[in-house]
Design a protein around this motif. Structure first.
Motif, mmCIF file in Angstrom:
data_model
loop_
_atom_site.group_PDB
_atom_site.id
_atom_site.type_symbol
_atom_site.label_atom_id
_atom_site.label_comp_id
_atom_site.label_asym_id
_atom_site.label_seq_id
_atom_site.Cartn_x
_atom_site.Cartn_y
_atom_site.Cartn_z
ATOM 1 N N GLY A 101 0.790 -1.224 0.000
ATOM 2 C CA GLY A 101 0.000 0.000 0.000
ATOM 3 C C GLY A 101 0.824 1.277 0.000
ATOM 4 N N ASP A 102 2.140 1.156 0.207
ATOM 5 C CA ASP A 102 3.015 2.335 0.196
ATOM 6 C C ASP A 102 3.128 2.923 -1.208
ATOM 7 N N THR A 103 3.246 4.244 -1.278
ATOM 8 C CA THR A 103 3.584 4.947 -2.517
ATOM 9 C C THR A 103 4.711 5.923 -2.190
ATOM 10 N N LEU A 104 5.399 6.410 -3.215
ATOM 11 C CA LEU A 104 6.458 7.402 -2.967
ATOM 12 C C LEU A 104 5.881 8.640 -2.299
ATOM 13 N N GLU A 105 4.653 9.004 -2.692
ATOM 14 C CA GLU A 105 4.023 10.189 -2.109
ATOM 15 C C GLU A 105 3.736 9.994 -0.622
ATOM 16 N N ILE A 111 6.997 1.647 -7.069
ATOM 17 C CA ILE A 111 7.861 0.947 -6.108
ATOM 18 C C ILE A 111 7.216 -0.403 -5.781
ATOM 19 N N ARG A 112 8.069 -1.366 -5.425
ATOM 20 C CA ARG A 112 7.522 -2.697 -5.127
ATOM 21 C C ARG A 112 7.639 -3.010 -3.645
ATOM 22 N N GLU A 113 6.712 -3.782 -3.175
ATOM 23 C CA GLU A 113 6.705 -4.207 -1.769
ATOM 24 C C GLU A 113 8.000 -4.979 -1.458
ATOM 25 N N GLY A 114 8.627 -4.683 -0.310
ATOM 26 C CA GLY A 114 9.843 -5.375 0.092
ATOM 27 C C GLY A 114 11.120 -4.680 -0.330
ATOM 28 N N ALA A 115 11.005 -3.662 -1.212
ATOM 29 C CA ALA A 115 12.199 -2.914 -1.614
ATOM 30 C C ALA A 115 12.682 -2.035 -0.455
#
Length: 406
Positions: free
Chosen positions: A370-374, A398-402
């Motif tokens: 659910g994370d975004t750069l914003e 972006i991908r989860e776990g990065a």
């Protein structure tokens, strides 16, 4: 009586010549805005002209001009480069009274009072390190491009000036409703095709331009002195590494730090952005030769991080967390006390060796579902652009776990 008239004749002729000269100049100014000569008798514009005399005598105005005189030649050159009438210099005066630090309640800022979206649209950088709306060269370039696009769209310079104030969408609608783009129609106070602020705005620009080109008036004011002083001052652009300190540059080339800061008010701190390889700063032209001879890049470079203080933070625990000497943080932020308030921005001057040896976990983030750069940028008060640059991201995906460097 005849004798008295003979004595007065030279003065009368001189006054007549001055009047004719100013009249011709005022007509030329109107022509540069594509405005009909009849506007010379506009009562509101003339009222502005008379009241603005007090502005030119005001102490605060001269304080602003005393700071801004160094920018005037550069502004004129950029306007000429884009084939914009030089009288648009006075649009900047109408917007900000030449105050680089001018900031409106609508969040417009700088000489040309750009709103953040328009500023970014025309390539100005606004982030935790810089606000290029306060960069007099880059902001004037952006304003010139914007004015050129408005002139291309509307075909007349007075329409470009009005659109700069109220927006091209609002002006397009006004022209459509009015069925005309004639100035006399658009300025009709009863029909209110354009906002009152914009009707007065154009008149103020024209009045300021006329006063700024009135030789008789200038001779009686300090304004001419400031303009002449401006013509004798030149500025050079030099490139320095990211994270370079203005204090260090000022010592190397022998220029007072406050003078260097005046030329670089777009920098939010004493240093250039530390998340880029290089960045341009401005120095007086007379110091260019000295800069070329004396400037060198430090082998051990500081990397600056911005720490947003949390509740109960002190300089002691911040210093410990970043592995930086307590005194270095105190000195760099000009702090008299180790106490900091919640949400205070504290600059951490970190030696590059410290960054290399310090565990990366302190400055990284594990991307969750659910994370975004914003959302990450808002949580950590770091711009999206900053995160992209540090992590060499070509898009906002972006991908989860990065793991992201922050």
């Amino acid at each position: 009586m005849r004798y008295i008239l003979l004595l007065l004749l030279p003065f009368l002729l001189s006054a007549n010549l001055t009047y004719s000269s100013n009249y011709a100049r005022e007509i030329a100014i109107l022509d540069s805005f594509d405005i009909d000569a009849s506007f010379l008798y506009d009562p509101i514009m003339n009222q502005y002209k008379n009241s603005n005399i007090e502005i030119f005598k005001d102490e605060k105005f001269f304080e602003a001009m005393n700071d801004a005189y160094i920018f005037i030649p550069a502004i004129k050159n950029i306007l000429t480069k884009y084939n914009i009438p030089p009288e648009f210099l006075f649009l900047s005066m109408a917007e900000s009274e030449f105050l680089i630090k001018a900031y409106s309640v609508k969040k417009a800022s700088g000489l040309w009072q750009f709103m953040p979206p328009t500023a970014k649209q025309y390539g100005l950088r606004i982030d935790e390190f810089v606000d290029e709306r306060k960069d007099f060269i880059k902001s004037t370039e952006a304003a010139a491009k914007y004015l050129s696009s408005l002139h291309k769209k509307f075909g007349k310079w007075y329409l470009a000036a009005i659109a700069y104030n109220c927006g091209d969408g609002k002006l397009s609608k006004a022209i459509e409703v009015a069925g005309s783009d004639e100035l006399s129609v658009l300025l009709d106070p009863k029909m209110t095709y354009i906002p009152k602020e914009s009707r007065l705005y154009l008149r103020r620009i024209v009045a300021l331009a006329m006063m700024g080109n009135d030789e008789h008036f200038l001779l009686k004011s300090e304004y001419e002195y400031l303009l002449n002083r401006a013509n004798a001052y030149s500025i050079s652009t030099v490139r320095v590494p990211g994270g370079e300190s203005l204090s260090r540059v000022s010592k190397l080339i022998g220029i007072p730090l406050n003078e260097l800061q005046k030329l670089n008010r777009h920098l939010k701190y004493d240093f250039t952005p530390s998340n880029v390889n290089s960045y341009d700063i401005y120095i007086p032209y007379i110091k260019l030769s000295e800069f070329k001879q004396k400037y060198f890049e430090e082998k051990v470079k500081n990397i600056y991080k911005i720490h947003v203080a949390k509740k109960n933070d002190t300089v002691f625990n911040i210093a410990k967390a970043y592995g930086v000497p307590f005194k270095a943080i105190m000195d760099f932020n000009n702090l008299n006390s180790a106490r900091v308030s919640s949400n205070d921005r504290v600059v951490i001057p970190m030696n590059s060796k410290v960054v290399d040896t310090k565990t990366n976990k302190s400055f990284s983030y594990l991307v969750k579902r659910g994370d975004t750069l914003e959302s990450i940028s808002k949580a950590y008060k770091i711009s999206v652009e900053n995160i992209q640059i540090q992590n060499k991201l070509k898009s906002v995906s972006i991908r989860e776990g990065a793991r992201l460097k922050l």
